[in-house]
Design an enzyme around this catalytic site. Structure first.
Site, PDB file in Angstrom:
ATOM      1  N   ALA A  42       0.835  -1.420  -0.101  1.00  0.00           N
ATOM      2  CA  ALA A  42       0.169  -0.039   0.071  1.00  0.00           C
ATOM      3  C   ALA A  42       1.160   1.305  -0.195  1.00  0.00           C
ATOM      4  O   ALA A  42       1.874   1.224   0.808  1.00  0.00           O
ATOM      5  CB  ALA A  42      -0.988   0.001   1.258  1.00  0.00           C
ATOM      6  N   GLY A  44      -0.458   4.863  -1.052  1.00  0.00           N
ATOM      7  CA  GLY A  44      -0.872   6.186  -0.916  1.00  0.00           C
ATOM      8  C   GLY A  44      -1.340   6.551   0.648  1.00  0.00           C
ATOM      9  O   GLY A  44      -0.848   7.687   1.073  1.00  0.00           O
ATOM     10  N   ALA A 144      -3.606 -22.351   3.920  1.00  0.00           N
ATOM     11  CA  ALA A 144      -4.996 -22.915   4.201  1.00  0.00           C
ATOM     12  C   ALA A 144      -5.516 -23.537   2.894  1.00  0.00           C
ATOM     13  O   ALA A 144      -5.248 -23.023   1.918  1.00  0.00           O
ATOM     14  CB  ALA A 144      -6.101 -21.646   4.636  1.00  0.00           C
ATOM     15  N   ARG A 266     -11.319   6.048 -10.031  1.00  0.00           N
ATOM     16  CA  ARG A 266     -10.499   5.040 -10.825  1.00  0.00           C
ATOM     17  C   ARG A 266     -11.402   4.415 -11.938  1.00  0.00           C
ATOM     18  O   ARG A 266     -10.652   4.143 -12.791  1.00  0.00           O
ATOM     19  CB  ARG A 266     -10.081   3.794  -9.805  1.00  0.00           C
ATOM     20  CG  ARG A 266      -8.981   4.520  -8.918  1.00  0.00           C
ATOM     21  CD  ARG A 266      -8.518   3.413  -7.984  1.00  0.00           C
ATOM     22  NE  ARG A 266      -7.486   4.054  -6.891  1.00  0.00           N
ATOM     23  CZ  ARG A 266      -6.884   3.544  -6.108  1.00  0.00           C
ATOM     24  NH1 ARG A 266      -7.042   2.570  -5.438  1.00  0.00           N
ATOM     25  NH2 ARG A 266      -6.049   4.419  -5.272  1.00  0.00           N
ATOM     26  N   GLU A 350      -9.717  -7.245   2.727  1.00  0.00           N
ATOM     27  CA  GLU A 350     -10.359  -7.217   1.281  1.00  0.00           C
ATOM     28  C   GLU A 350     -11.007  -8.596   0.771  1.00  0.00           C
ATOM     29  O   GLU A 350     -11.518  -8.538  -0.079  1.00  0.00           O
ATOM     30  CB  GLU A 350      -8.906  -7.157   0.350  1.00  0.00           C
ATOM     31  CG  GLU A 350      -9.340  -6.741  -0.998  1.00  0.00           C
ATOM     32  CD  GLU A 350      -7.963  -6.459  -1.896  1.00  0.00           C
ATOM     33  OE1 GLU A 350      -6.866  -6.086  -1.259  1.00  0.00           O
ATOM     34  OE2 GLU A 350      -7.989  -6.656  -3.125  1.00  0.00           O
TER      35      GLU A 350
HETATM   36  C1  LIG Z   1       0.240  -1.749  -5.048  1.00  0.00           C
HETATM   37  C2  LIG Z   1      -1.215  -1.653  -4.137  1.00  0.00           C
HETATM   38  C3  LIG Z   1      -1.186  -0.459  -3.221  1.00  0.00           C
HETATM   39  C4  LIG Z   1      -2.350   0.089  -2.566  1.00  0.00           C
HETATM   40  N1  LIG Z   1      -2.469   1.020  -1.695  1.00  0.00           N
HETATM   41  C5  LIG Z   1      -3.343   1.337  -1.008  1.00  0.00           C
HETATM   42  C6  LIG Z   1      -3.445   2.569  -0.213  1.00  0.00           C
HETATM   43  O1  LIG Z   1      -2.639   3.376  -0.374  1.00  0.00           O
HETATM   44  N2  LIG Z   1      -4.650   2.642   0.604  1.00  0.00           N
HETATM   45  C7  LIG Z   1      -5.279   1.704   1.010  1.00  0.00           C
HETATM   46  O2  LIG Z   1      -6.328   1.872   1.707  1.00  0.00           O
HETATM   47  N3  LIG Z   1      -5.183   0.585   0.077  1.00  0.00           N
HETATM   48  C8  LIG Z   1      -4.457   0.492  -0.800  1.00  0.00           C
HETATM   49  N4  LIG Z   1      -4.330  -0.869  -1.582  1.00  0.00           N
HETATM   50  C9  LIG Z   1      -5.346  -1.741  -0.958  1.00  0.00           C
HETATM   51  C10 LIG Z   1      -4.659  -2.313   0.334  1.00  0.00           C
HETATM   52  O3  LIG Z   1      -3.323  -2.560   0.323  1.00  0.00           O
HETATM   53  C11 LIG Z   1      -5.524  -3.971   0.503  1.00  0.00           C
HETATM   54  O4  LIG Z   1      -6.751  -4.042   0.094  1.00  0.00           O
HETATM   55  C12 LIG Z   1      -5.147  -4.363   2.003  1.00  0.00           C
HETATM   56  O5  LIG Z   1      -3.792  -4.135   2.376  1.00  0.00           O
HETATM   57  C13 LIG Z   1      -5.574  -5.861   1.961  1.00  0.00           C
HETATM   58  O6  LIG Z   1      -5.376  -6.114   3.292  1.00  0.00           O
HETATM   59  P1  LIG Z   1      -5.467  -7.432   3.879  1.00  0.00           P
HETATM   60  O7  LIG Z   1      -4.849  -8.004   5.186  1.00  0.00           O
HETATM   61  O8  LIG Z   1      -7.036  -7.714   3.543  1.00  0.00           O
HETATM   62  O9  LIG Z   1      -5.065  -8.594   2.433  1.00  0.00           O
HETATM   63  P2  LIG Z   1      -3.404  -8.643   2.514  1.00  0.00           P
HETATM   64  O10 LIG Z   1      -2.739  -7.358   3.126  1.00  0.00           O
HETATM   65  O11 LIG Z   1      -3.266  -8.858   1.004  1.00  0.00           O
HETATM   66  O12 LIG Z   1      -2.988 -10.112   3.070  1.00  0.00           O
HETATM   67  C14 LIG Z   1      -3.484 -11.289   2.694  1.00  0.00           C
HETATM   68  C15 LIG Z   1      -2.618 -12.328   3.362  1.00  0.00           C
HETATM   69  O13 LIG Z   1      -3.271 -13.618   3.239  1.00  0.00           O
HETATM   70  C16 LIG Z   1      -2.252 -14.638   2.702  1.00  0.00           C
HETATM   71  N5  LIG Z   1      -2.841 -15.680   2.198  1.00  0.00           N
HETATM   72  C17 LIG Z   1      -3.667 -15.833   1.183  1.00  0.00           C
HETATM   73  N6  LIG Z   1      -4.052 -17.051   0.713  1.00  0.00           N
HETATM   74  C18 LIG Z   1      -3.595 -17.790   1.582  1.00  0.00           C
HETATM   75  C19 LIG Z   1      -3.883 -18.970   2.124  1.00  0.00           C
HETATM   76  N7  LIG Z   1      -4.497 -19.867   1.500  1.00  0.00           N
HETATM   77  N8  LIG Z   1      -3.194 -19.447   3.211  1.00  0.00           N
HETATM   78  C20 LIG Z   1      -2.511 -18.706   4.159  1.00  0.00           C
HETATM   79  N9  LIG Z   1      -2.424 -17.258   3.657  1.00  0.00           N
HETATM   80  C21 LIG Z   1      -2.898 -17.026   2.823  1.00  0.00           C
HETATM   81  C22 LIG Z   1      -1.393 -13.768   1.737  1.00  0.00           C
HETATM   82  O14 LIG Z   1      -0.208 -14.363   1.404  1.00  0.00           O
HETATM   83  C23 LIG Z   1      -1.194 -12.350   2.409  1.00  0.00           C
HETATM   84  O15 LIG Z   1      -0.076 -12.431   3.353  1.00  0.00           O
HETATM   85  C24 LIG Z   1      -3.337  -1.179  -2.319  1.00  0.00           C
HETATM   86  C25 LIG Z   1      -3.157  -2.330  -2.798  1.00  0.00           C
HETATM   87  C26 LIG Z   1      -1.822  -2.561  -3.797  1.00  0.00           C
HETATM   88  C27 LIG Z   1      -1.680  -3.918  -4.270  1.00  0.00           C
END
Ligand SMILES: Cc1cc2nc3c(=O)[nH]c(=O)nc-3n(C[C@H](O)[C@H](O)[C@H](O)COP(=O)(O)OP(=O)(O)OC[C@H]3O[C@@H](n4cnc5c(N)ncnc54)[C@H](O)[C@@H]3O)c2cc1C
Length: 494
Positions: A42, A44, A144, A266, A350
């Site tokens: 992330a 921004g 998982a 977007r 997410e």
């Molecule tokens: C390049 C980029 C820039 C971004 N910038 C912003 C920003 O500035 N502001 C904002 O609000 N959002 C931003 N986003 C979106 C935001 O980063 C994500 O929506 C958020 O971080 C998701 O967090 P999370 O913990 O739900 O998932 P993630 O951070 O994706 O973590 C999910 C984790 O689950 C693990 N996983 C997946 N499947 C399995 C499995 N079967 N078994 C075990 N582990 C597993 C993955 O390996 C990962 O470690 C950005 C996204 C990207 C890609």
């Protein structure tokens, strides 16, 4: 003992575990680890509205971006709760830069950030804090594979240990999916390697309901890199600082499409770029940064600056960019307490569809959402949790890790998702794409031997098929689902 199994290692999982009372045992299935999560990438920041006027304006911006498909109560709860999230993060010892920036769809400067690498700094700090402060059973490099269900209730998860080629069952009275999004299913994307939609696939197979899976957000500005070596996002805040998109004649074409120009939501910008690239017959567009002073570029966007400063185009004052799959707006249907339809299964981050984003996520609302619901669930869950049995896992059984044909299948799926379910969809392309995805899944199932990678791939296939099916069902263009033959003169933008 009360026990929770947490799957995923992004900020949703980290912030949830950090706030969960110590007496609850945590079995943490961490996959590839936090360094390979979207959270880490992330750039921004996090949308925070401090004043009452700004809270209302944040709410309006969220509704507008989501094409009014979001859940009104949730949108209000989260935007109005953003200041609380901000204070919690600061209480953890993180201090934002305190010069909020502006991103697409926001009518005010309200993006709190840590330079241009907010996610990296948040993950590093909170992960370290968790490591020091919270006892957990951490299963690294474990994935998982399947949710365990008994009499309609979630009772844990089947897990693959990739390093030791084994699988085992983990038993818990609650399972929290925090496995992130599915952008990595698309050929062009901005996501980390772990964002494959596996959590979505597992939840669907276990009987949880999915919602609004057709809304895949395409980020307008991923650095164009034909060799595909560098997956670099050019943060929207850079456009907020004055950079704008140009056609091959150097014209600011977005101004003719939306009053906010390059800072429109977007979906609007990505679609505008798609048409412009088609018209100019080019694989990328120029992001003109002549209005951003070099010292501001260097100071406020040091990561991007270092990545592009030696490139030939840098001297010409532009960066080549292309839209790419970025964010999954829908996901596993949850209520305001992060409960899925399956008793004992929760989803945060997410992977979940809370109703905040509607048809399109407002920039930087996703970090806000995961912190908000991570914290809320950590407070809610302990009171509802039943005691778990003594046994927390079954005896590990051998299961090979690799699936030799993995990369061949992934390549085809990525191409199908990009070309048939990308920025501009047609009914015909979607039908063809869906049929091929179903054939591929059958093909994979018919290959001999089971393995960890094969089970993971099958979960990805389920997620891809669900995106495809939802997209086909939504005839009319809305938010980030844009369909050429929807019978409308032009796509709907609110
Ligand atoms: C390049 C980029 C820039 C971004 N910038 C912003 C920003 O500035 N502001 C904002 O609000 N959002 C931003 N986003 C979106 C935001 O980063 C994500 O929506 C958020 O971080 C998701 O967090 P999370 O913990 O739900 O998932 P993630 O951070 O994706 O973590 C999910 C984790 O689950 C693990 N996983 C997946 N499947 C399995 C499995 N079967 N078994 C075990 N582990 C597993 C993955 O390996 C990962 O470690 C950005 C996204 C990207 C890609």
């Amino acid at each position: 003992m009360k026990r929770v199994a947490v799957i995923g290692s992004g900020l949703a999982a980290i912030s949830f575990i950090l706030q969960l009372p110590e007496e609850i045992q945590v079995i943490w299935i961490a996959g590839e680890g936090p360094g390979l999560s979207n959270s880490y990438l992330a750039k921004g920041g996090i949308a925070v509205s401090h004043s009452i006027d700004d809270k209302y304006s944040h709410l309006t911006d969220t509704k507008l971006a989501g094409a009014f498909l979001g859940n009104d109560a949730i949108m209000k709860e989260v935007t109005f709760g953003s200041e609380e999230v901000f204070h919690w993060i600061e209480q953890q010892g993180i201090h934002f830069d305190k010069n909020p920036s502006r991103e697409g769809g926001h009518s005010q400067n309200r993006i709190e950030h840590l330079s241009d690498q907010t996610g990296k700094f948040l993950v590093a700090h909170l992960w370290e804090k968790l490591r020091v402060e919270r006892k957990v059973i951490l299963l690294e490099n474990h994935f998982a594979l399947e949710l365990l269900v008994q009499k309609g209730k979630s009772i844990g998860v089947k897990v693959g240990d990739a390093a030791h080629e084994k699988e085992m069952d983990i038993y818990a009275s609650a399972t929290v999916l925090a496995t992130g999004g599915s952008g990595n299913l698309f050929e062009r994307n901005t996501n980390a390697v772990g964002a494959n939609g596996e959590g979505i696939g597992m939840a669907f197979e276990a009987g949880a309901e999915l919602e609004q899976m057709e809304f895949v957000q395409f980020h307008p500005t991923r650095l164009y890199d034909p060799a595909g070596r560098r997956n670099i996002l050019v943060t929207e805040a850079f456009r907020g600082a004055g950079a704008f998109l140009c056609n091959t004649k150097g014209e600011d074409f977005m101004k003719t499409i939306h009053p906010l120009g390059s800072l429109a939501p977007r979906d609007v910008v990505s679609l505008g770029m798609y048409h412009q690239m088609d018209k100019d017959n080019v694989p990328f567009l120029q992001l003109n940064f002549s209005a951003v002073k070099e010292e501001v570029f260097q100071r406020d966007f040091p990561y991007l600056y270092n990545e592009v400063k030696n490139e030939p185009y840098f001297k010409l004052g532009w960066i080549p960019v292309t839209p790419a799959a970025h964010y999954q707006c829908g996901g596993i249907k949850v209520n305001a307490s992060s409960e899925t339809q399956l008793t004992g299964l929760f989803a945060i981050g997410e992977v979940a569809c809370t109703g905040l984003h509607g048809a399109n996520r407002l920039a930087s609302n996703s970090l806000l959402e995961l912190f908000y619901f991570g914290s809320k669930l950590a407070n809610y869950l302990p009171n509802t949790l039943q005691k778990s049995g003594e046994l927390w896992r079954s005896e590990p059984k051998p299961l090979p890790t690799t699936f030799p044909q993995l990369s061949i299948y992934i390549k085809e799926v990525n191409g199908l998702m990009w070309h048939h379910f990308g920025i501009l969809r047609t009914q015909e392309k979607m039908k063809l794409g869906l049929n091929r995805l179903k054939e591929l899944k059958q093909d994979i199932l018919s290959t001999p031997h089971m393995s960890i990678e094969k089970k993971r791939l099958l979960n990805r296939m389920t997620c891809a098929i669900q995106i495809a099916q939802s997209a086909l069902l939504r005839i009319q263009s809305l938010g980030c689902h844009q369909c050429l033959d929807d019978g409308m003169d032009k796509p709907i933008h609110q």
